[in-house]
Design a protein around this motif. Structure first.
Motif, short mmCIF file in Angstrom:
data_model
loop_
_atom_site.label_atom_id
_atom_site.label_comp_id
_atom_site.label_asym_id
_atom_site.label_seq_id
_atom_site.Cartn_x
_atom_site.Cartn_y
_atom_site.Cartn_z
N HIS B 93 0.42 -0.87 -0.01
CA HIS B 93 0.07 0.29 0.38
C HIS B 93 1.30 1.09 -0.03
O HIS B 93 0.89 2.25 -0.94
CB HIS B 93 -0.65 -0.35 1.15
CG HIS B 93 -1.82 0.83 1.62
ND1 HIS B 93 -1.99 1.65 2.22
CD2 HIS B 93 -2.65 1.72 0.89
CE1 HIS B 93 -2.63 2.82 2.72
NE2 HIS B 93 -3.55 2.85 1.17
N PHE B 96 3.03 1.84 -3.19
CA PHE B 96 2.14 1.89 -4.38
C PHE B 96 1.42 3.36 -4.10
O PHE B 96 1.85 4.42 -5.61
CB PHE B 96 0.93 1.41 -4.58
CG PHE B 96 0.16 1.34 -5.23
CD1 PHE B 96 0.41 0.63 -7.15
CD2 PHE B 96 -1.56 2.40 -4.89
CE1 PHE B 96 -0.58 1.23 -7.99
CE2 PHE B 96 -2.43 2.50 -5.99
CZ PHE B 96 -2.16 1.92 -7.33
N PHE B 101 1.14 5.96 -7.12
CA PHE B 101 0.19 6.92 -7.21
C PHE B 101 0.88 8.95 -7.38
O PHE B 101 0.07 9.54 -8.40
CB PHE B 101 -0.48 6.96 -5.71
CG PHE B 101 -2.10 7.67 -5.55
CD1 PHE B 101 -2.64 7.89 -6.91
CD2 PHE B 101 -1.70 8.13 -4.54
CE1 PHE B 101 -3.62 8.73 -6.43
CE2 PHE B 101 -3.15 9.04 -4.38
CZ PHE B 101 -4.07 9.19 -5.47
N ASP B 177 -7.46 0.68 -0.24
CA ASP B 177 -6.72 1.12 -1.82
C ASP B 177 -5.87 -0.23 -2.41
O ASP B 177 -5.69 0.07 -3.65
CB ASP B 177 -5.75 1.58 -0.83
CG ASP B 177 -6.60 3.16 -0.80
OD1 ASP B 177 -7.84 3.35 -0.61
OD2 ASP B 177 -5.87 3.58 0.64
N SER B 181 -6.21 -0.51 -6.32
CA SER B 181 -4.80 -0.50 -7.00
C SER B 181 -4.75 -2.15 -8.02
O SER B 181 -4.52 -0.97 -9.34
CB SER B 181 -3.85 -0.83 -6.51
OG SER B 181 -3.78 -2.02 -6.09
N ALA B 192 -6.41 7.61 -10.81
CA ALA B 192 -6.91 7.10 -9.62
C ALA B 192 -7.14 7.49 -8.48
O ALA B 192 -7.66 6.64 -7.98
CB ALA B 192 -5.04 6.67 -9.40
#
Lengths: 101, 767
Positions: B93, B96, B101, B177, B181, B192
């Motif tokens: 998480h 990412f 992100f 989340d 993804s 996103a």
């Protein structure tokens, strides 16, 4: 109405046992015709013709008499004479005698 | 001008420039600060690489960027693989979002430009497909990072959801989340950010975009959920009774929906719902179906409502429930009808059926959400109840009952209903009316009672009468109330006519007795003009007004003739021989009889019959009212030819005005039979009309098409299509049976409208 008060009754009727004060008559009317169905649309002349029934114009649908004394719905006849100016029943030339009211 | 010059393409040495860009790119990927100047330099470096002469360097740039991102992702992957299970999800998480992100968001603008210039300078013949750099980055992330660790990652996620189901606290944000993804790396339309905020796009558009998500996550998730539900229904909830089970199911369903919107992509919610119904409801449906009768019979509304919500998503789920419901309505209603039949009380009939209807329609509304299937099944059941007949082929009593009920309200009586009471009662009747199948029978009764109210001037409220007709017109159409409204019009016209006639008399100074006239259109009223061949000799004083009116009417309406209906005419007669002067209303015929006593106080029926020119039975009918009203006296209980009739010289009555009952023409049983007979007759006529019209239509069609006047048209024997046509045309008024239609055809053949041939029935058109 105050007919019920005895003092008002006319002297003439005093001798009679019964006096008619008022009457309510009932009568039915129908077109004065020999044959009561329209030979064109086969509906009873007292009813509106099919066209008027489906257009909800029954009130305005009247009867027409020819010189030959045959009668039809006025609407049916006015369509008929466009094709053939003769009475559908007796084949005489069609002339309107009168129109119902 | 200088800036344009500065932007002019010039040769660039790739390796020299790439070092700078590589540096910036790495800083961006690992989220280090990039100062403004470096940023601008990188930007212009990229620009010049793309537009470089003699040839564009963008292919090389593209490949280099790809390599760079790939190696970054490899590093992240190595990092993640080293993680323990507990921290993997959190670390994924973090990575990412920290890297990709933010990178995406910050760089979106730049990458877009970059991509644009790439597209501009890309050789169209080049087989290599360029991807936008942003997409490229996601692609690399997906293929090089997610795929290698997916099994572990997904397993961990499912475990976390499992924990959530057991109410173990989990870090919800992470789960959601991470799951999303999987969508973000393939959805190239939404950013996103939009995906995470749950902004929905149409399912058609999103379908190809979520394929990756569906494959790697959704499928195993649904698999697991299915297992979970199966355990729930077969183990955990197995001991619950149905009512509790449904409560649990609805609760689970709600929880799962909420969970789905907390963790999953919006497209999964529907699938979860579907799965819930499939495992928890559909597979237990037999159990639910078996208890619904009991629930309906006990009117356990809360349970039924739960059942409704449980079964709603199941395809065809309501079938048993609907059956049980309509069955229960039927049995409840029919027992009410049988009760009401026993009492023979129209009021009872209407109010109990109305109660039944409103009770079940409120259940349908409150419990079953007014779902159309339930309304239809209620209506169907009510139709059967209202038209219930104990024997097949019998005409149901509903029309007569409802009409007697309506008449009891609209006829003047001692009970003075308030307007709102009347309205409420009539509304009840209308509810039942809508369910009546034989609308033609209903119309017959209605017009009969309506006519009697109008002629006797007995109607309680003209306004109500008018409204009632309007309501029936709304329900059944113009044709149904056509005659009724014509009757209504006749009353108004007659009042005007009477007024005009009286004025006309005043002008001509001719005095007659005070008269009023009802002139009825013969086709509209349920009265036959040749009701009885026997006619009373009318009192001479009535002849003049009748004559005058006839004259007046002919003048006004050409081509009409009047037929007097004396048995419906009434007279108000003053009796002058008593201590008080009474005014008695009676029929004209009764008045004619009474006049016989002008010169004598006593007579016998035989003598009276001789003088008035009618038969003894008819005379007795008319006399009955006078004797019952004490105007005449007779010592005999049963009147016959020799009974002596005396004028009652000592009559006294509380009221100065009273009414003598008109002779009842028929007993009510006979009357019912007569109504049924006329209805049967009318139905046959109606069917004949439909058939004749059908052929008339086809023949006119023939003439229009061919110009030749066809005199006959052949049709196959009683084809189904033909029968359906007849049924369709008449079903608004009644349902004809096949044997009646056959009868009608043979009647038409008898009347020479049609003739039969060997294989066909042929219709001969007679001009």
């Amino acid at each position: 109405m105050n007919e019920s008060s005895p003092s008002k009754s006319p002297p003439k009727s005093e001798n009679k046992l019964f006096t008619l004060k008022k009457w309510n008559a009932v009568a039915m009317w129908a077109w004065d015709v020999e044959c009561d169905t329209c030979a064109i649309c086969r509906v009873h002349l007292m009813e509106a013709c099919l066209r008027c029934q489906s257009d909800s114009k029954a009130e305005d649908c009247v009867v027409v008499w020819g010189e030959c004394n045959h009668s039809f719905h006025n609407c049916c006849m006015s369509l008929w004479v466009k094709q053939n100016n003769r009475c559908p029943l007796c084949q005489q030339d069609w002339t309107v005698q009168r129109i119902g009211q | 001008m200088t800036s344009i010059y500065a932007l002019r393409p010039h040769p660039v040495e790739f390796n020299k420039v790439w070092v700078n860009i590589y540096d910036t790119l790495n800083k961006i990927l690992s989220l280090q600060a990039v100062d403004r100047q470096t940023w601008s330099f990188s930007f212009s470096d990229i620009y010049f690489l793309c537009v470089a002469v003699p040839e564009s360097q963008c292919t090389r740039l593209y490949n280099s960027v790809k390599e760079c991102i790939q190696s970054h992702v490899q590093r992240v992957l190595q990092n993640l693989l080293a993680m323990s299970d507990e921290s993997l999800v959190a670390e994924y998480h973090k990575r990412f979002f920290n890297c990709l992100f933010s990178y995406m968001n910050n760089q979106l603008m730049r990458e877009r430009r970059n991509a644009e210039s790439q597209l501009l300078y890309a050789d169209p013949d080049d087989a290599f497909v360029y991807k936008e750099i942003g997409m490229l980055a996601f692609e690399i992330w997906k293929d090089d990072l997610i795929v290698p660790i997916k099994d572990r990652l997904v397993k961990l996620l499912l475990e976390l959801i499992e924990m959530d189901r057991r109410n173990v606290d989990t870090r919800v944000v992470d789960i959601r989340d991470v799951i999303l993804s999987f969508v973000a790396v393939t959805d190239r339309y939404s950013s996103a950010n939009e995906i995470l905020q749950g902004i929905q796009i149409s399912p058609e558009r999103s379908r190809p975009l979520i394929k990756f998500y569906e494959e790697i996550f959704e499928e195993p998730f649904l698999q697991m959920t299915r297992g979970y539900f199966q355990i729930l229904s077969t183990v955990e909830f197995a001991d619950l009774n149905c009512s509790e089970y449904m409560k649990k199911v609805l609760q689970i369903k709600e929880e799962e929906q909420e969970r789905a919107s907390r963790f999953l992509h919006f497209t999964s919610r529907e699938k979860v719902e579907h799965l819930t119904s499939e495992i928890l409801v559909e597979m237990q449906k037999e159990r639910l179906d078996s208890v619904c009768r009991q629930m309906i019979e006990h009117e356990s509304l809360a349970d039924l409502r739960n059942m409704y919500y449980c079964l709603k998503p199941v395809p065809n789920g309501f079938s048993v429930l609907l059956n049980e419901l309509s069955g229960f309505i039927k049995s409840t209603g029919i027992s009410m009808v049988i009760n009401a039949n026993a009492n023979n009380d129209p009021n009872d009939f209407v109010s109990s059926l109305h109660d039944c209807q409103s009770r079940f329609s409120s259940i349908v509304k409150d419990v079953f959400n007014n779902e159309s299937d339930f309304i239809a099944s209620l209506d169907k059941a009510m139709e059967l109840v209202v038209n219930y007949r104990s024997e097949e082929r019998q005409i149901s009593k509903a029309s007569e009952r409802v009409n007697r009920f309506i008449d009891s309200i609209l006829r003047k009586s001692k009970v003075n209903w308030s307007e709102s009471e009347m309205e409420a009662k009539l509304k009840m009747a209308l509810v039942i009316f809508r369910y009546i199948e034989d609308k033609d029978v209903f119309e017959k009764y209605y017009s009969k009672l309506f006519a009697s109210r109008l002629i006797m001037n007995n109607s309680a409220s003209r306004e109500m009468e008018e409204q009632m007709i309007k309501k029936m017109k709304e329900a059944c159409g113009y044709e149904f109330t056509n005659k009724l409204s014509r009757m209504f019009t006749d009353i108004g016209l007659s009042e005007e006519l009477t007024k005009e006639f009286n004025e006309h008399l005043d002008c001509h100074d001719s005095k007659t007795v005070q008269s009023s006239f009802l002139i009825l259109q013969s086709a509209a009223w349920p009265i036959s003009s040749d009701h009885s061949s026997e006619q009373f000799t009318l009192p001479s004083e009535l002849e003049l007004p009748m004559l005058k009116f006839d004259e007046f009417y002919r003048e006004k309406h050409h081509g009409r003739k009047l037929t007097w209906i004396n048995h419906l005419a009434n007279a108000e007669v003053r009796l002058n021989y008593l201590d008080r002067s009474y005014i008695v209303t009676m029929t004209v015929e009764q008045y004619a009889l009474l006049l016989n006593f002008e010169n004598q106080d006593q007579s016998t029926i035989g003598e009276l019959a001789g003088r008035s020119g009618v038969s003894v039975p008819m005379l007795i009918k008319a006399l009955r009212g006078l004797v019952d009203g004490n105007v005449l006296n007779c010592s005999d209980q049963e009147l016959d030819e020799n009974s002596p009739i005396l004028l009652n010289l000592t009559l006294s009555n509380k009221r100065l005005r009273f009414k003598i009952t008109a002779p009842l023409s028929q007993k009510s049983v006979k009357e019912t039979q007569r109504v049924i007979d006329t209805v049967q007759q009318d139905r046959k006529l109606c069917i004949e009309c439909v058939i004749v019209r059908y052929y008339f239509f086809h023949i006119t069609g023939c003439i229009e098409k061919t110009g030749i006047q066809a005199t006959s048209i052949a049709f196959p024997k009683l084809e189904n299509a033909f029968l359906t046509m007849v049924v369709n045309q008449t079903k608004a008024r009644f349902l004809p049976d096949i044997s009646t239609i056959k009868q009608c055809i043979s009647q038409l053949i008898e009347k020479l409208y049609m003739q039969r041939t060997d294989d066909y029935e042929e219709y001969q058109y007679l001009a």
